[in-house]
Design a protein around this motif. Structure first.
Motif, PDB file in Angstrom:
ATOM      1  N   LYS A  19      71.852  56.761   8.246  1.00  0.00           N
ATOM      2  CA  LYS A  19      71.143  57.825   8.958  1.00  0.00           C
ATOM      3  C   LYS A  19      72.129  58.919   9.352  1.00  0.00           C
ATOM      4  O   LYS A  19      72.466  59.084  10.530  1.00  0.00           O
ATOM      5  N   PRO A  20      72.598  59.673   8.355  1.00  0.00           N
ATOM      6  CA  PRO A  20      73.573  60.727   8.658  1.00  0.00           C
ATOM      7  C   PRO A  20      72.958  61.837   9.499  1.00  0.00           C
ATOM      8  O   PRO A  20      71.732  61.914   9.659  1.00  0.00           O
ATOM      9  N   ALA A  21      73.814  62.700  10.012  1.00  0.00           N
ATOM     10  CA  ALA A  21      73.337  63.771  10.891  1.00  0.00           C
ATOM     11  C   ALA A  21      72.564  64.842  10.129  1.00  0.00           C
ATOM     12  O   ALA A  21      71.710  65.512  10.708  1.00  0.00           O
ATOM     13  N   ASP A  22      72.870  65.015   8.841  1.00  0.00           N
ATOM     14  CA  ASP A  22      72.217  66.092   8.097  1.00  0.00           C
ATOM     15  C   ASP A  22      71.946  65.644   6.664  1.00  0.00           C
ATOM     16  O   ASP A  22      72.092  64.465   6.328  1.00  0.00           O
ATOM     17  N   GLY A  23      71.566  66.605   5.833  1.00  0.00           N
ATOM     18  CA  GLY A  23      71.296  66.308   4.430  1.00  0.00           C
ATOM     19  C   GLY A  23      69.864  65.897   4.149  1.00  0.00           C
ATOM     20  O   GLY A  23      69.593  65.282   3.112  1.00  0.00           O
ATOM     21  N   TYR A  24      68.934  66.256   5.019  1.00  0.00           N
ATOM     22  CA  TYR A  24      67.542  65.829   4.840  1.00  0.00           C
ATOM     23  C   TYR A  24      66.701  66.834   4.059  1.00  0.00           C
ATOM     24  O   TYR A  24      65.503  66.610   3.875  1.00  0.00           O
ATOM     25  N   ASP A  25      67.316  67.923   3.627  1.00  0.00           N
ATOM     26  CA  ASP A  25      66.609  68.783   2.682  1.00  0.00           C
ATOM     27  C   ASP A  25      66.414  67.988   1.395  1.00  0.00           C
ATOM     28  O   ASP A  25      67.206  67.121   1.036  1.00  0.00           O
ATOM     29  N   LYS A  26      65.336  68.266   0.673  1.00  0.00           N
ATOM     30  CA  LYS A  26      64.953  67.413  -0.450  1.00  0.00           C
ATOM     31  C   LYS A  26      65.848  67.640  -1.667  1.00  0.00           C
ATOM     32  O   LYS A  26      65.977  66.750  -2.520  1.00  0.00           O
ATOM     33  N   LYS A  27      66.483  68.807  -1.739  1.00  0.00           N
ATOM     34  CA  LYS A  27      67.434  69.058  -2.821  1.00  0.00           C
ATOM     35  C   LYS A  27      68.638  68.132  -2.690  1.00  0.00           C
ATOM     36  O   LYS A  27      69.133  67.590  -3.692  1.00  0.00           O
ATOM     37  N   ALA A  48      69.512  43.640  -4.592  1.00  0.00           N
ATOM     38  CA  ALA A  48      69.652  44.670  -3.573  1.00  0.00           C
ATOM     39  C   ALA A  48      71.118  45.029  -3.394  1.00  0.00           C
ATOM     40  O   ALA A  48      72.004  44.172  -3.536  1.00  0.00           O
ATOM     41  N   LYS A  49      71.372  46.294  -3.101  1.00  0.00           N
ATOM     42  CA  LYS A  49      72.735  46.724  -2.791  1.00  0.00           C
ATOM     43  C   LYS A  49      72.691  48.068  -2.076  1.00  0.00           C
ATOM     44  O   LYS A  49      71.663  48.755  -2.066  1.00  0.00           O
ATOM     45  N   MET A  50      73.804  48.434  -1.502  1.00  0.00           N
ATOM     46  CA  MET A  50      73.971  49.735  -0.874  1.00  0.00           C
ATOM     47  C   MET A  50      74.795  50.600  -1.825  1.00  0.00           C
ATOM     48  O   MET A  50      75.840  50.172  -2.320  1.00  0.00           O
ATOM     49  N   ILE A  51      74.311  51.797  -2.114  1.00  0.00           N
ATOM     50  CA  ILE A  51      75.001  52.707  -3.026  1.00  0.00           C
ATOM     51  C   ILE A  51      75.387  53.965  -2.268  1.00  0.00           C
ATOM     52  O   ILE A  51      74.550  54.578  -1.590  1.00  0.00           O
ATOM     53  N   HIS A  52      76.654  54.339  -2.373  1.00  0.00           N
ATOM     54  CA  HIS A  52      77.109  55.550  -1.688  1.00  0.00           C
ATOM     55  C   HIS A  52      76.757  56.772  -2.510  1.00  0.00           C
ATOM     56  O   HIS A  52      77.051  56.855  -3.699  1.00  0.00           O
ATOM     57  N   ALA A  81      76.527  62.890  -1.872  1.00  0.00           N
ATOM     58  CA  ALA A  81      75.911  63.898  -1.001  1.00  0.00           C
ATOM     59  C   ALA A  81      75.986  63.509   0.465  1.00  0.00           C
ATOM     60  O   ALA A  81      75.502  64.249   1.333  1.00  0.00           O
ATOM     61  N   GLY A  82      76.568  62.346   0.775  1.00  0.00           N
ATOM     62  CA  GLY A  82      76.830  62.011   2.167  1.00  0.00           C
ATOM     63  C   GLY A  82      75.905  61.010   2.803  1.00  0.00           C
ATOM     64  O   GLY A  82      75.586  61.135   3.989  1.00  0.00           O
ATOM     65  N   ALA A  83      75.478  60.005   2.056  1.00  0.00           N
ATOM     66  CA  ALA A  83      74.633  58.958   2.626  1.00  0.00           C
ATOM     67  C   ALA A  83      74.853  57.663   1.852  1.00  0.00           C
ATOM     68  O   ALA A  83      75.303  57.674   0.706  1.00  0.00           O
ATOM     69  N   ASP A  84      74.548  56.565   2.505  1.00  0.00           N
ATOM     70  CA  ASP A  84      74.555  55.267   1.843  1.00  0.00           C
ATOM     71  C   ASP A  84      73.099  54.849   1.656  1.00  0.00           C
ATOM     72  O   ASP A  84      72.358  54.686   2.635  1.00  0.00           O
ATOM     73  N   ILE A  85      72.704  54.682   0.408  1.00  0.00           N
ATOM     74  CA  ILE A  85      71.305  54.446   0.070  1.00  0.00           C
ATOM     75  C   ILE A  85      71.087  52.983  -0.280  1.00  0.00           C
ATOM     76  O   ILE A  85      71.716  52.443  -1.204  1.00  0.00           O
ATOM     77  N   PHE A  86      70.178  52.355   0.445  1.00  0.00           N
ATOM     78  CA  PHE A  86      69.800  50.970   0.163  1.00  0.00           C
ATOM     79  C   PHE A  86      68.776  50.966  -0.962  1.00  0.00           C
ATOM     80  O   PHE A  86      67.768  51.678  -0.903  1.00  0.00           O
ATOM     81  N   VAL A  87      69.043  50.164  -1.983  1.00  0.00           N
ATOM     82  CA  VAL A  87      68.141  50.147  -3.134  1.00  0.00           C
ATOM     83  C   VAL A  87      67.904  48.714  -3.581  1.00  0.00           C
ATOM     84  O   VAL A  87      68.792  47.863  -3.483  1.00  0.00           O
ATOM     85  N   ARG A  88      66.698  48.451  -4.040  1.00  0.00           N
ATOM     86  CA  ARG A  88      66.361  47.177  -4.670  1.00  0.00           C
ATOM     87  C   ARG A  88      65.818  47.448  -6.062  1.00  0.00           C
ATOM     88  O   ARG A  88      65.175  48.478  -6.285  1.00  0.00           O
ATOM     89  N   TRP A  89      66.072  46.539  -6.972  1.00  0.00           N
ATOM     90  CA  TRP A  89      65.606  46.736  -8.342  1.00  0.00           C
ATOM     91  C   TRP A  89      65.397  45.393  -9.022  1.00  0.00           C
ATOM     92  O   TRP A  89      65.965  44.376  -8.647  1.00  0.00           O
ATOM     93  N   GLY A  90      64.514  45.400 -10.035  1.00  0.00           N
ATOM     94  CA  GLY A  90      64.218  44.175 -10.752  1.00  0.00           C
ATOM     95  C   GLY A  90      63.359  44.452 -11.965  1.00  0.00           C
ATOM     96  O   GLY A  90      62.917  45.571 -12.210  1.00  0.00           O
ATOM     97  N   GLY A  91      63.112  43.413 -12.758  1.00  0.00           N
ATOM     98  CA  GLY A  91      62.331  43.542 -13.972  1.00  0.00           C
ATOM     99  C   GLY A  91      63.201  43.949 -15.146  1.00  0.00           C
ATOM    100  O   GLY A  91      64.431  43.999 -15.069  1.00  0.00           O
ATOM    101  N   SER A  92      62.556  44.257 -16.276  1.00  0.00           N
ATOM    102  CA  SER A  92      63.266  44.704 -17.473  1.00  0.00           C
ATOM    103  C   SER A  92      62.340  45.606 -18.277  1.00  0.00           C
ATOM    104  O   SER A  92      61.117  45.491 -18.213  1.00  0.00           O
TER     105      SER A  92
END
Length: 456
Positions: A91-99, A30-34, A37-48
């Motif tokens: 949880k930024p103030a904006d940027g919730y459009d899907k693009k 797990a890590k936080m990736i900046h 586009a203006g957000a910090d995204i928490f992501v988890r990953w595993g496997g191969s």
């Protein structure tokens, strides 16, 4: 402070429930990736193995993918982010459009060192996944979208008139005040309205997800997903002008979107496979996890099946495909009706070689491939599309019995008649038609490449 205490209480309620809350495999990193586009995204990953990105929906977070992630990690790399504003992402103030959120997903993928991936999405995740596939079409191997509309794409206007989607227009400061401290009540209305099984999601799952949205700023960010729909509709209308060409599987719950999911997706994609999960409502991972996981895995790992956009029914006999529409997968995927050699790439053009009925498959066989003597139980005819194919009949590979067949040649594979083949310095594409169910039996079991693959 009160809302923080409520979140702790709700988490505790989930912990003492007779059901466990959903959770991704503990082995995931797990890590936080900046995101630029203006957000910090928490992501988890595993496997191969091949990379699969899972994009969750509303009223849930990335833990909703627990059943699928646990299965796929056996032979895939699984990447599971929290969308901006949800779960442990910022949880930024904006940027919730899907693009914009598609840019978040791209930042996650590239930051982890990956590039081209499979994408599986549900609910609002569909909208982000569509924006991602439309923005980065060459970065998506195959796309799965499950049980949700796409803003601006027909029949969007009719969907908006359905009272069942009241929550699309329930947002803003007053909505936040009404829901504060009552998050579980609010989400219960959504979970109950769209499930075919009143027991799903179960209490532990509901408590867990409600608590994540009860965190400071959680409901504001959640509502912002809907506030952005008007902008999403404009963006999607522009995206729609260029159809997606990668294989797309549109999955609807029988008691929810059902076949309408494929109707929507056919407006934006040219190769759409329609699937309906019997007995399920909207919450596919909770209501029908075993079936849904198997459905997704079969689509991701199986042969590419060409579904013409000209005929909306997947059972239609009308097909018109140019060579560019065959869409061979990037790696070998030998399936039923092939010789099982690992490097062979397969496209199913019609029918299903595993089932009764006529089928047609296209095989691309790598250069310098030698195929030992084997047979198929059904009667088959074949045409060499490109390259030079060398084929012979007999119980063992015998180069002296090979006949050279250039492009345009025709040959037969009679039922249970042993034959063998080879390619030289160039790959060969052959088209084979038979009457299923088909099979492949090698004369010498130790020469069956499927056996060696299993032993590895």
């Amino acid at each position: 402070m009160i809302r923080y205490f409520l979140a702790l209480v709700l988490f505790a309620l989930g912990a003492v429930s007779t059901h466990a809350q959903p959770s991704l495999p503990s082995s995931f990193q797990a890590k936080m990736i900046h995101s630029p586009a203006g957000a910090d995204i928490f992501v988890r990953w595993g496997g191969s193995g091949p990379v699969v990105v899972l994009i969750h929906g509303y009223a849930e977070n990335s833990d909703s993918w627990a059943p699928l992630a646990a299965d796929l990690m056996k032979d895939h790399t699984v990447v599971v982010p929290d969308l901006r504003g949800i779960g442990r992402s910022s949880k930024p103030a904006d940027g919730y459009d899907k693009k914009t959120q598609a840019k978040d997903i791209r930042a996650v993928i590239t930051s982890l060192g990956y590039d081209k991936t499979f994408v599986v999405a549900h609910d609002i995740g569909n909208m982000v996944a569509y924006a991602y596939a439309a923005t980065y079409p060459d970065k998506v191997e195959r796309l799965v979208v499950m049980d949700a509309p796409i803003p601006g794409i027909d029949p969007w206007s009719e969907i908006l008139q359905n009272p069942g989607v009241w929550h699309f227009n329930f947002h803003g400061p007053d909505a936040e005040r009404l829901v504060a401290g009552r998050e579980r009540i609010y989400f219960d209305r959504i979970w109950n309205d769209f499930t075919a099984d009143p027991g799903e999601p179960d209490d532990a799952t509901r408590n867990f997800f409600a608590a994540t949205y009860a965190q400071p700023g959680g409901m504001r960010a959640g509502f912002a997903q809907f506030t952005a729909f008007s902008q999403d509709a404009k963006d999607n209308k522009a995206f729609e002008k260029t159809k997606l060409t990668m294989p797309v599987m549109a999955v609807g719950g029988e008691k929810s979107f059902g076949p309408l999911q494929a109707v929507i997706v056919r407006h934006v994609a040219t190769n759409v496979q329609e699937e309906v999960v019997a007995g399920s409502g909207h919450w596919l991972m909770e209501e029908k996890p075993t079936y849904t996981v198997a459905l997704i895995r079969k689509f991701i790992d199986g042969p590419v099946v060409a579904h013409s956009a000209d005929s909306p029914s997947r059972d239609s006999n009308e097909e018109r495909l140019t060579p560019a529409e065959y869409q061979f997968p990037p790696v070998g995927n030998p399936g039923t009706g092939s010789s099982g050699v690992g490097g062979i790439q397969t496209v199913v053009l019609k029918g299903n070689p595993d089932q009764a009925g006529v089928y047609t498959i296209m095989l691309r066989v790598p250069a310098h491939t030698q195929i030992a003597a084997h047979s198929h139980r059904d009667d088959r005819v074949a045409t060499v599309i490109s390259g030079t194919w060398h084929i012979g009949y007999g119980d063992r590979f015998d180069e002296a019995k090979l006949k050279t067949l250039p492009a345009g040649s025709f040959y037969t594979e009679p039922p249970s008649r042993n034959h063998f083949a080879a390619t030289a310095d160039e790959p060969v594409v052959v088209q084979i038609t038979g009457f299923g169910p088909s099979s492949t039996e090698y004369v010498v079991a130790t020469q069956d490449p499927r056996n060696s693959a299993k032993s590895k």
